[in-house]
Design a protein around this motif. Structure first.
Motif, PDB file in Angstrom:
ATOM      1  N   PHE A  66     -33.903  23.927 -44.425  1.00  0.00           N
ATOM      2  CA  PHE A  66     -32.595  23.455 -44.844  1.00  0.00           C
ATOM      3  C   PHE A  66     -31.769  23.010 -43.645  1.00  0.00           C
ATOM      4  CE2 PHE A  66     -28.263  23.761 -46.475  1.00  0.00           C
ATOM      5  CZ  PHE A  66     -28.403  23.156 -47.717  1.00  0.00           C
ATOM      6  N   ARG A  67     -31.961  23.672 -42.509  1.00  0.00           N
ATOM      7  CA  ARG A  67     -31.226  23.296 -41.301  1.00  0.00           C
ATOM      8  C   ARG A  67     -31.601  21.874 -40.862  1.00  0.00           C
ATOM      9  NH1 ARG A  67     -28.085  25.716 -37.819  1.00  0.00           N
ATOM     10  NH2 ARG A  67     -28.344  27.699 -38.888  1.00  0.00           N
ATOM     11  N   GLN A  68     -32.892  21.512 -40.977  1.00  0.00           N
ATOM     12  CA  GLN A  68     -33.294  20.148 -40.634  1.00  0.00           C
ATOM     13  C   GLN A  68     -32.648  19.136 -41.575  1.00  0.00           C
ATOM     14  OE1 GLN A  68     -37.502  19.563 -40.323  1.00  0.00           O
ATOM     15  NE2 GLN A  68     -37.795  21.182 -38.813  1.00  0.00           N
ATOM     16  N   ARG A  69     -32.516  19.500 -42.837  1.00  0.00           N
ATOM     17  CA  ARG A  69     -31.842  18.617 -43.800  1.00  0.00           C
ATOM     18  C   ARG A  69     -30.400  18.359 -43.369  1.00  0.00           C
ATOM     19  NH1 ARG A  69     -28.622  19.012 -48.431  1.00  0.00           N
ATOM     20  NH2 ARG A  69     -29.170  17.551 -50.099  1.00  0.00           N
ATOM     21  N   THR A  70     -29.707  19.414 -42.971  1.00  0.00           N
ATOM     22  CA  THR A  70     -28.317  19.285 -42.526  1.00  0.00           C
ATOM     23  C   THR A  70     -28.227  18.477 -41.242  1.00  0.00           C
ATOM     24  OG1 THR A  70     -27.783  21.416 -43.547  1.00  0.00           O
ATOM     25  CG2 THR A  70     -26.240  20.573 -41.909  1.00  0.00           C
ATOM     26  N   LYS A  71     -29.142  18.727 -40.325  1.00  0.00           N
ATOM     27  CA  LYS A  71     -29.135  18.023 -39.040  1.00  0.00           C
ATOM     28  C   LYS A  71     -29.360  16.529 -39.223  1.00  0.00           C
ATOM     29  CE  LYS A  71     -29.843  19.119 -35.129  1.00  0.00           C
ATOM     30  NZ  LYS A  71     -29.024  18.856 -33.940  1.00  0.00           N
ATOM     31  N   ALA A  72     -30.205  16.153 -40.171  1.00  0.00           N
ATOM     32  CA  ALA A  72     -30.471  14.738 -40.406  1.00  0.00           C
ATOM     33  C   ALA A  72     -29.193  14.005 -40.800  1.00  0.00           C
ATOM     34  CB  ALA A  72     -31.535  14.572 -41.492  1.00  0.00           C
ATOM     35  N   ALA A  73     -28.398  14.625 -41.673  1.00  0.00           N
ATOM     36  CA  ALA A  73     -27.130  14.007 -42.072  1.00  0.00           C
ATOM     37  C   ALA A  73     -26.163  13.936 -40.893  1.00  0.00           C
ATOM     38  CB  ALA A  73     -26.512  14.787 -43.229  1.00  0.00           C
ATOM     39  N   GLU A  74     -26.124  14.976 -40.083  1.00  0.00           N
ATOM     40  CA  GLU A  74     -25.239  14.974 -38.909  1.00  0.00           C
ATOM     41  C   GLU A  74     -25.633  13.860 -37.942  1.00  0.00           C
ATOM     42  OE1 GLU A  74     -25.619  18.871 -37.342  1.00  0.00           O
ATOM     43  OE2 GLU A  74     -24.291  19.803 -38.845  1.00  0.00           O
ATOM     44  N   ASP A  75     -26.932  13.657 -37.761  1.00  0.00           N
ATOM     45  CA  ASP A  75     -27.400  12.591 -36.867  1.00  0.00           C
ATOM     46  C   ASP A  75     -26.951  11.229 -37.373  1.00  0.00           C
ATOM     47  OD1 ASP A  75     -28.621  14.491 -35.297  1.00  0.00           O
ATOM     48  OD2 ASP A  75     -30.630  14.133 -36.092  1.00  0.00           O
ATOM     49  N   ALA A  76     -27.063  11.014 -38.679  1.00  0.00           N
ATOM     50  CA  ALA A  76     -26.704   9.718 -39.256  1.00  0.00           C
ATOM     51  C   ALA A  76     -25.217   9.417 -39.091  1.00  0.00           C
ATOM     52  CB  ALA A  76     -27.094   9.670 -40.731  1.00  0.00           C
ATOM     53  N   THR A  77     -24.359  10.442 -39.175  1.00  0.00           N
ATOM     54  CA  THR A  77     -22.916  10.207 -39.068  1.00  0.00           C
ATOM     55  C   THR A  77     -22.518   9.725 -37.680  1.00  0.00           C
ATOM     56  OG1 THR A  77     -22.431  12.514 -38.445  1.00  0.00           O
ATOM     57  CG2 THR A  77     -22.415  11.973 -40.788  1.00  0.00           C
TER      58      THR A  77
END
Length: 239
Positions: A66-77
């Motif tokens: 789940f942390r990787q899922r959150t990190k992916a969105a943070e990277d995109a922003t």
């Protein structure tokens, strides 16, 4: 600028915003989001798909936590030109990482006591098939966020719903001043372009900023004020 009509033809210039910077195409944004995901050593982007339409990014596929899922969105922003994120990435745990729910609950309780020793007794964790729901009451939003972070560190967690409520002790009239002062101290937010309204324990942010990341930072700062229960972020992005 006015141009006299004549027989000569010139190549059309790329679309620009009011600051004179060229507007970014969806293809350029998609390319940079993909590069940003590859740049992050904490993410395996091989199973992540990226689609962009009118600056809105949709992430699909699956990751291992789940942390990787959150990190992916943070990277995109962080990518210039991104106006919004739809995170449709699924979490698929390898069989070796799947754990019984009782084990997950016990470890979450231990993590909460270590992270929030004075608030842990007011927080309850419910786990079903690796999906965690946090309930209870705290005084500060940072406690609510840290509780979620503590739960997500536990192996076997595949998703999280944070239902912890904030029980404020601050007077509503103090919220607006505290947030405005915080914006003035923050190097990443242009305080002159953002306005703050307080309605009880609800905060409304208005104005314009230069990037999605700056918009997110303004919201993060607002949540740090004691007693904030709702942040209505109406800030727009002026590229």
């Amino acid at each position: 600028m006015r141009v006299a009509l004549g027989v000569a033809r010139v190549r059309a210039s790329p679309s620009t915003n009011r600051r004179g910077a060229a507007m970014r195409s969806d293809g350029e944004i998609k390319r940079d989001v993909e590069y940003e995901l590859k740049w992050d050593p904490d993410i395996d982007p091989s199973d992540i798909g990226v689609a962009v339409k009118d600056g809105a990014v949709t992430l699909t596929g699956f990751v291992r936590s789940f942390r990787q899922r959150t990190k992916a969105a943070e990277d995109a922003t962080r990518v210039h030109g991104v106006k919004g994120i739809a995170n449709d990435i699924e979490v698929r745990l390898p069989l070796v990482n799947k754990r019984p729910d009782p084990e997950i609950v016990r470890e979450i309780i231990a993590e909460l006591k270590a992270e929030l020793p004075y608030a842990a007794d007011d927080i309850k964790a419910v786990v079903r098939d690796g999906q965690v729901t946090l309930k209870g009451e705290v005084e500060w939003d940072y406690q609510r966020r840290r509780a979620a972070d503590a739960a997500l560190r536990v192996s076997g967690v595949t998703g999280l719903t944070n239902e912890i409520e904030i029980k404020p002790k601050i007077k509503p009239e103090d919220l607006k001043r505290k947030i405005e002062d915080a914006f003035k101290r923050n190097a990443e937010v242009d305080a002159q372009r953002v306005t703050v309204e307080a309605e009880g324990n609800k905060v409304i942010l208005r104005g314009t900023v230069h990037s999605w990341a700056e918009r997110e930072e303004a919201e993060r700062v607002a949540w740090l004020a004691p007693g904030v229960m709702v942040v209505d972020n109406r800030i727009t992005i002026d590229y």
